[in-house]
Design a protein around this motif. Structure first.
Motif, PDB file in Angstrom:
ATOM      1  N   VAL A  26      10.527   5.876  13.022  1.00 45.94           N
ATOM      2  CA  VAL A  26      10.168   4.736  13.883  1.00 45.94           C
ATOM      3  C   VAL A  26       8.694   4.401  13.632  1.00 45.94           C
ATOM      4  O   VAL A  26       7.938   5.271  13.203  1.00 45.94           O
ATOM      5  CB  VAL A  26      10.336   5.076  15.386  1.00 45.94           C
ATOM      6  N   PRO A  27       8.274   3.179  13.913  1.00 42.30           N
ATOM      7  CA  PRO A  27       6.843   2.885  13.773  1.00 42.30           C
ATOM      8  C   PRO A  27       6.024   3.804  14.674  1.00 42.30           C
ATOM      9  O   PRO A  27       6.488   4.176  15.762  1.00 42.30           O
ATOM     10  CB  PRO A  27       6.721   1.439  14.261  1.00 42.30           C
ATOM     11  N   ALA A  28       4.826   4.137  14.227  1.00 45.36           N
ATOM     12  CA  ALA A  28       4.002   5.087  14.987  1.00 45.36           C
ATOM     13  C   ALA A  28       3.723   4.593  16.395  1.00 45.36           C
ATOM     14  O   ALA A  28       3.580   5.372  17.320  1.00 45.36           O
ATOM     15  CB  ALA A  28       2.692   5.332  14.249  1.00 45.36           C
ATOM     16  N   TYR A  29       3.647   3.264  16.561  1.00 43.30           N
ATOM     17  CA  TYR A  29       3.280   2.761  17.880  1.00 43.30           C
ATOM     18  C   TYR A  29       4.490   2.601  18.792  1.00 43.30           C
ATOM     19  O   TYR A  29       4.341   2.134  19.913  1.00 43.30           O
ATOM     20  CB  TYR A  29       2.505   1.437  17.763  1.00 43.30           C
ATOM     21  N   GLY A  77       8.756  -5.664   6.843  1.00 43.67           N
ATOM     22  CA  GLY A  77       9.286  -7.007   7.010  1.00 43.67           C
ATOM     23  C   GLY A  77       8.914  -7.585   8.365  1.00 43.67           C
ATOM     24  O   GLY A  77       8.635  -8.779   8.501  1.00 43.67           O
ATOM     25  N   GLY A  78       8.888  -6.722   9.385  1.00 41.85           N
ATOM     26  CA  GLY A  78       8.641  -7.247  10.719  1.00 41.85           C
ATOM     27  C   GLY A  78       7.632  -6.453  11.510  1.00 41.85           C
ATOM     28  O   GLY A  78       7.359  -6.771  12.667  1.00 41.85           O
ATOM     29  N   THR A  79       7.091  -5.416  10.925  1.00 44.26           N
ATOM     30  CA  THR A  79       6.147  -4.590  11.684  1.00 44.26           C
ATOM     31  C   THR A  79       4.955  -4.191  10.812  1.00 44.26           C
ATOM     32  O   THR A  79       5.075  -4.091   9.595  1.00 44.26           O
ATOM     33  CB  THR A  79       6.809  -3.280  12.180  1.00 44.26           C
ATOM     34  N   PHE A  80       3.851  -3.980  11.480  1.00 45.51           N
ATOM     35  CA  PHE A  80       2.668  -3.479  10.784  1.00 45.51           C
ATOM     36  C   PHE A  80       2.147  -2.247  11.507  1.00 45.51           C
ATOM     37  O   PHE A  80       2.025  -2.235  12.735  1.00 45.51           O
ATOM     38  CB  PHE A  80       1.565  -4.550  10.748  1.00 45.51           C
ATOM     39  N   LEU A  93      -3.022   4.657   1.204  1.00 47.60           N
ATOM     40  CA  LEU A  93      -1.644   4.561   0.712  1.00 47.60           C
ATOM     41  C   LEU A  93      -1.009   3.302   1.287  1.00 47.60           C
ATOM     42  O   LEU A  93      -1.031   3.101   2.507  1.00 47.60           O
ATOM     43  CB  LEU A  93      -0.825   5.778   1.176  1.00 47.60           C
ATOM     44  N   LEU A  94      -0.462   2.479   0.423  1.00 50.78           N
ATOM     45  CA  LEU A  94       0.186   1.255   0.888  1.00 50.78           C
ATOM     46  C   LEU A  94       1.688   1.467   0.880  1.00 50.78           C
ATOM     47  O   LEU A  94       2.255   1.839  -0.149  1.00 50.78           O
ATOM     48  CB  LEU A  94      -0.163   0.084  -0.030  1.00 50.78           C
ATOM     49  N   VAL A  95       2.322   1.260   2.000  1.00 50.69           N
ATOM     50  CA  VAL A  95       3.783   1.305   2.060  1.00 50.69           C
ATOM     51  C   VAL A  95       4.291   0.049   2.754  1.00 50.69           C
ATOM     52  O   VAL A  95       3.509  -0.754   3.256  1.00 50.69           O
ATOM     53  CB  VAL A  95       4.331   2.586   2.745  1.00 50.69           C
ATOM     54  N   GLY A  96       5.633  -0.107   2.783  1.00 50.79           N
ATOM     55  CA  GLY A  96       6.194  -1.340   3.333  1.00 50.79           C
ATOM     56  C   GLY A  96       6.226  -2.378   2.223  1.00 50.79           C
ATOM     57  O   GLY A  96       5.245  -2.543   1.480  1.00 50.79           O
ATOM     58  N   GLY A  97       7.368  -3.049   2.104  1.00 53.20           N
ATOM     59  CA  GLY A  97       7.584  -3.984   0.989  1.00 53.20           C
ATOM     60  C   GLY A  97       6.502  -5.045   0.864  1.00 53.20           C
ATOM     61  O   GLY A  97       6.101  -5.422  -0.248  1.00 53.20           O
ATOM     62  N   ALA A  98       5.992  -5.524   2.003  1.00 52.10           N
ATOM     63  CA  ALA A  98       5.067  -6.648   1.945  1.00 52.10           C
ATOM     64  C   ALA A  98       3.675  -6.236   1.466  1.00 52.10           C
ATOM     65  O   ALA A  98       2.853  -7.098   1.152  1.00 52.10           O
ATOM     66  CB  ALA A  98       4.992  -7.332   3.311  1.00 52.10           C
ATOM     67  N   SER A  99       3.417  -4.915   1.410  1.00 53.17           N
ATOM     68  CA  SER A  99       2.103  -4.508   0.903  1.00 53.17           C
ATOM     69  C   SER A  99       2.059  -4.618  -0.626  1.00 53.17           C
ATOM     70  O   SER A  99       1.048  -4.317  -1.244  1.00 53.17           O
ATOM     71  CB  SER A  99       1.736  -3.102   1.379  1.00 53.17           C
ATOM     72  N   ARG A 100       3.167  -5.088  -1.222  1.00 48.89           N
ATOM     73  CA  ARG A 100       3.148  -5.371  -2.667  1.00 48.89           C
ATOM     74  C   ARG A 100       2.320  -6.612  -2.990  1.00 48.89           C
ATOM     75  O   ARG A 100       1.979  -6.850  -4.143  1.00 48.89           O
ATOM     76  CB  ARG A 100       4.562  -5.636  -3.158  1.00 48.89           C
ATOM     77  N   ASP A 125       0.978  -3.505  15.042  1.00 46.03           N
ATOM     78  CA  ASP A 125       1.475  -4.683  15.757  1.00 46.03           C
ATOM     79  C   ASP A 125       2.940  -4.842  15.381  1.00 46.03           C
ATOM     80  O   ASP A 125       3.257  -5.026  14.195  1.00 46.03           O
ATOM     81  CB  ASP A 125       0.655  -5.905  15.321  1.00 46.03           C
ATOM     82  N   HIS A 126       3.810  -4.770  16.386  1.00 43.04           N
ATOM     83  CA  HIS A 126       5.230  -4.836  16.020  1.00 43.04           C
ATOM     84  C   HIS A 126       5.764  -6.257  15.982  1.00 43.04           C
ATOM     85  O   HIS A 126       6.952  -6.486  15.896  1.00 43.04           O
ATOM     86  CB  HIS A 126       6.086  -3.915  16.886  1.00 43.04           C
ATOM     87  N   GLU A 127       4.872  -7.205  16.037  1.00 40.83           N
ATOM     88  CA  GLU A 127       5.296  -8.601  15.869  1.00 40.83           C
ATOM     89  C   GLU A 127       4.667  -9.190  14.604  1.00 40.83           C
ATOM     90  O   GLU A 127       4.510 -10.397  14.481  1.00 40.83           O
ATOM     91  CB  GLU A 127       4.856  -9.440  17.083  1.00 40.83           C
ATOM     92  N   LEU A 128       4.276  -8.338  13.696  1.00 41.10           N
ATOM     93  CA  LEU A 128       3.587  -8.812  12.501  1.00 41.10           C
ATOM     94  C   LEU A 128       4.213  -8.157  11.276  1.00 41.10           C
ATOM     95  O   LEU A 128       4.330  -6.937  11.218  1.00 41.10           O
ATOM     96  CB  LEU A 128       2.101  -8.406  12.608  1.00 41.10           C
ATOM     97  N   GLY A 129       4.615  -8.977  10.308  1.00 44.45           N
ATOM     98  CA  GLY A 129       5.210  -8.406   9.115  1.00 44.45           C
ATOM     99  C   GLY A 129       5.443  -9.475   8.067  1.00 44.45           C
ATOM    100  O   GLY A 129       5.097 -10.650   8.274  1.00 44.45           O
TER     101      GLY A 129
END
Ligand code: AMP
Length: 569
Positions: free
Chosen positions: A128-131, A190-193, A324-331, A213-217
């Motif tokens: 789950v997201p840390a927050y 995709g939907g969370t940062f 370290l960059l993870v999450g698809g959008a950090s590409r 922020d769980h409304e940002l992705g």
């Protein structure tokens, strides 16, 4: 592709239950984490459910393809609803809570990986997201239970990402750098940062600070681009309908925007064809355009990154050794460039789509090994049932690790390290109780647990009764709503209401009631209360979390999920 040999550890699988994609991973016979492919060979399943009837659904790619054209029947981004007890997706006369929809995704994931991991997926760790707070974590566990899985633990995604990286470093053959390192995990999905500062040490992976922020992705980048494309279309064809005003048109536009965004990670320009209402326009797009349109979104992630770094500094960790960059959008190349500039450390793209699931699998293996070492020690009478592993003597522990290593074909050192490594988390938000202010007499939030407190945490605070002979005290537990703690009720979320009942008579107003909040490693909250006259006997506390589903709802949904047939082919 060969069938996977089952490991004899009583495998614990790792699941990344993502906002846009989900993924299942395990640790292979060579000890490396790997993602289990789906039937069609892909590694991730879109987290989308299309309801075809009361008891029929489609999941994954076919459902995603119809997400905008059938908005009434397609449920996507459900992770954003986790922990919202009032939210329901209603389709074909049935209503679905967020855990119920998520369970259909989990079932699909387990089903689609069954060819490669036949009949093995039972015990899992879900990320789950840390927050995510207490409620969202409980909801995630419930989703797993609805899907018939045994959820051994819920861990934070950045910890998982760090584990995928950190455990590899702990492998003796791979240790190259210093034994202690501070990593910043920037996870733009995709939907969370999520941004997390993690300390990697010889026997410890500890979260030091988190923000997010769980409304940002990535989906927000798509929306910005879609609006730009629609402007370009309507400028070229002023009389045509705006594609964003039509559900099929806007679906096509957002999908085209997402494709263009991905292309612009590989090359510096592309052309997007927008076809709508009998008209066509080719919109040239440069990477610079994308970066200009979405600069505000990237800025927001940088602000949150700064605040996590500042929180880590307050805790004595003033340096960041790795990003370290993870999450698809950090590409998106702008992400690495900006973070490298911001933090003065080259940002590394660390397996962005799969690192979280792989890390969950690593943690799953740790749980499995821990369980086996524990069972070995308890059956030999060297450890009491329920006692922690470190209560065993060093010699007994080493011998148990050696026996297990022999049985599993692993090195003793590896078993010992895996069993010993501690994963330490911090609290994602502040928690407290509403109390009458001594100053104003008005209710105000008093925080007992603060964001970034190390877990597990247990705090006690004293309050007074208001009346003589008060028999009942009602406690409202609040969770920090915004980025900072606020004493105003409206700025917080009431997560539970608890009544302390059966307080004996004979005590005047102002008698001490001591409230204890405890949060375990899993981020799940417990409340305890004591009365001054009965300090040794905790009072009865009824906790009713606002987001929790009632027992009846849970039973109904469990049956509803079990009835669903999946029609994906
Ligand atoms: P995740 O939730 O980690 O699976 O990330 C999914 C997000 O990553 C979606 O918004 C995707 O559009 C985005 N994404 C995936 N690949 C790329 C890429 N090559 N460039 C930019 N964004 C991407």
């Amino acid at each position: 592709m060969s069938r996977r040999k089952s490991r004899s550890t009583g495998a614990v699988f790792g699941i990344d239950l993502g906002t846009t994609y989900s993924c299942l991973a395990t640790v292979n016979t060579a000890g490396a984490p790997e993602v289990v492919p789906l039937l069609d060979g892909s590694l991730t399943l879109p987290s989308v459910v299309l309801f075809l009837g009361a008891d029929d659904c489609m999941t994954g790619e076919p459902a995603r393809a119809q997400s905008r054209s059938r908005p009434d029947d397609v449920c996507s981004l459900v992770k954003r609803r986790m922990g919202d007890g009032d939210w329901r997706f209603v389709s074909h006369g049935r209503s679905w809570s967020a855990p119920a929809v998520s369970s259909l995704i989990l079932k699909a994931l387990v089903n689609d990986t069954a060819f490669h991991a036949p009949g093995q997926v039972q015990d899992v760790v879900i990320t789950v997201p840390a927050y995510f707070g207490d409620e969202e974590r409980r909801a995630t566990k419930l989703a797993g239970e609805y899907a018939g899985l045994t959820v051994l633990d819920v861990i934070s995604e950045p910890i998982a990402a760090a584990l995928a990286y950190g455990f590899a470093r702990l492998d003796p053959g791979l240790v190259k750098g210093p034994s202690e390192e501070v990593a910043l995990v920037y996870d733009l999905g995709g939907g969370t940062f999520d941004v997390t500062v993690v300390e990697l040490a010889e026997r410890r992976v500890a979260v030091v600070a988190i923000d997010g922020d769980h409304e940002l992705g990535g989906a927000d980048w798509d929306e910005k681009l879609a609006v730009h494309l629609s402007h370009a279309f309507t400028a070229a064809h002023p009389d045509a309908e705006d594609p964003l005003d039509d559900s099929a048109g806007s679906q096509a536009l957002v999908l085209a925007a997402e494709r263009a965004k991905r292309e612009l990670s590989e090359k510096t320009s592309t052309v997007v064809r927008v076809e709508h209402d009998g008209h066509t326009v080719d919109v040239p797009l440069r990477r610079d355009d994308l970066e200009r349109l979405t600069g505000g979104l990237l800025d927001r992630t940088v602000q949150l990154t700064r605040s996590a770094v500042a929180a880590a500094r307050e805790r004595g960790l003033g340096r960041i050794d790795r990003v370290l960059l993870v999450g698809g959008a950090s590409r998106m190349p702008a992400v690495a460039a900006r973070l490298t500039k911001e933090l003065g450390v080259t940002a590394e793209l660390a397996d962005p789509d799969l690192a979280v699931a792989k890390g969950a699998a690593v943690y799953g293996e740790k749980k499995a090994i821990e369980r086996l070492v524990h069972a070995d020690l308890t059956t030999r009478g060297q450890l009491a049932d329920g006692a922690p592993l470190d209560a065993a003597s060093a010699a007994d522990f080493d011998a148990a690790c050696a026996r297990l290593a022999e049985a599993l074909g692993l090195t003793t050192e590896r078993v010992r390290r895996t069993a010993q490594v501690q994963v330490l988390n911090v609290c994602s938000r502040g928690f407290g109780v509403m109390a009458l202010s001594g100053r104003t007499g008005e209710p105000e939030a008093v925080f007992l647990v603060h964001r970034n407190d190390r877990l597990p945490v247990a705090v006690r605070r004293s309050f007074g009764t208001v009346h003589d002979d008060q028999q009942v005290v009602t406690v409202r537990i609040v969770e920090q709503g915004g980025g900072a703690e606020s004493e105003h009720l409206d700025d917080n979320k009431v997560v539970a209401e608890a009544s302390i009942i059966d307080i004996p008579p004979g005590y005047p107003a102002g008698s001490e009631i001591s409230i204890g909040l405890r949060m375990g490693f899993d981020g799940i909250l417990e409340l305890h209360a004591w009365h001054e006259g009965l300090a040794d006997k905790p009072l009865t506390v009824h906790v009713e979390t606002s987001a929790a589903l009632s027992q009846t709802d849970v039973a109904r949904e469990r049956a509803q999920v079990a009835r669903v047939r999946r029609r994906d082919s």
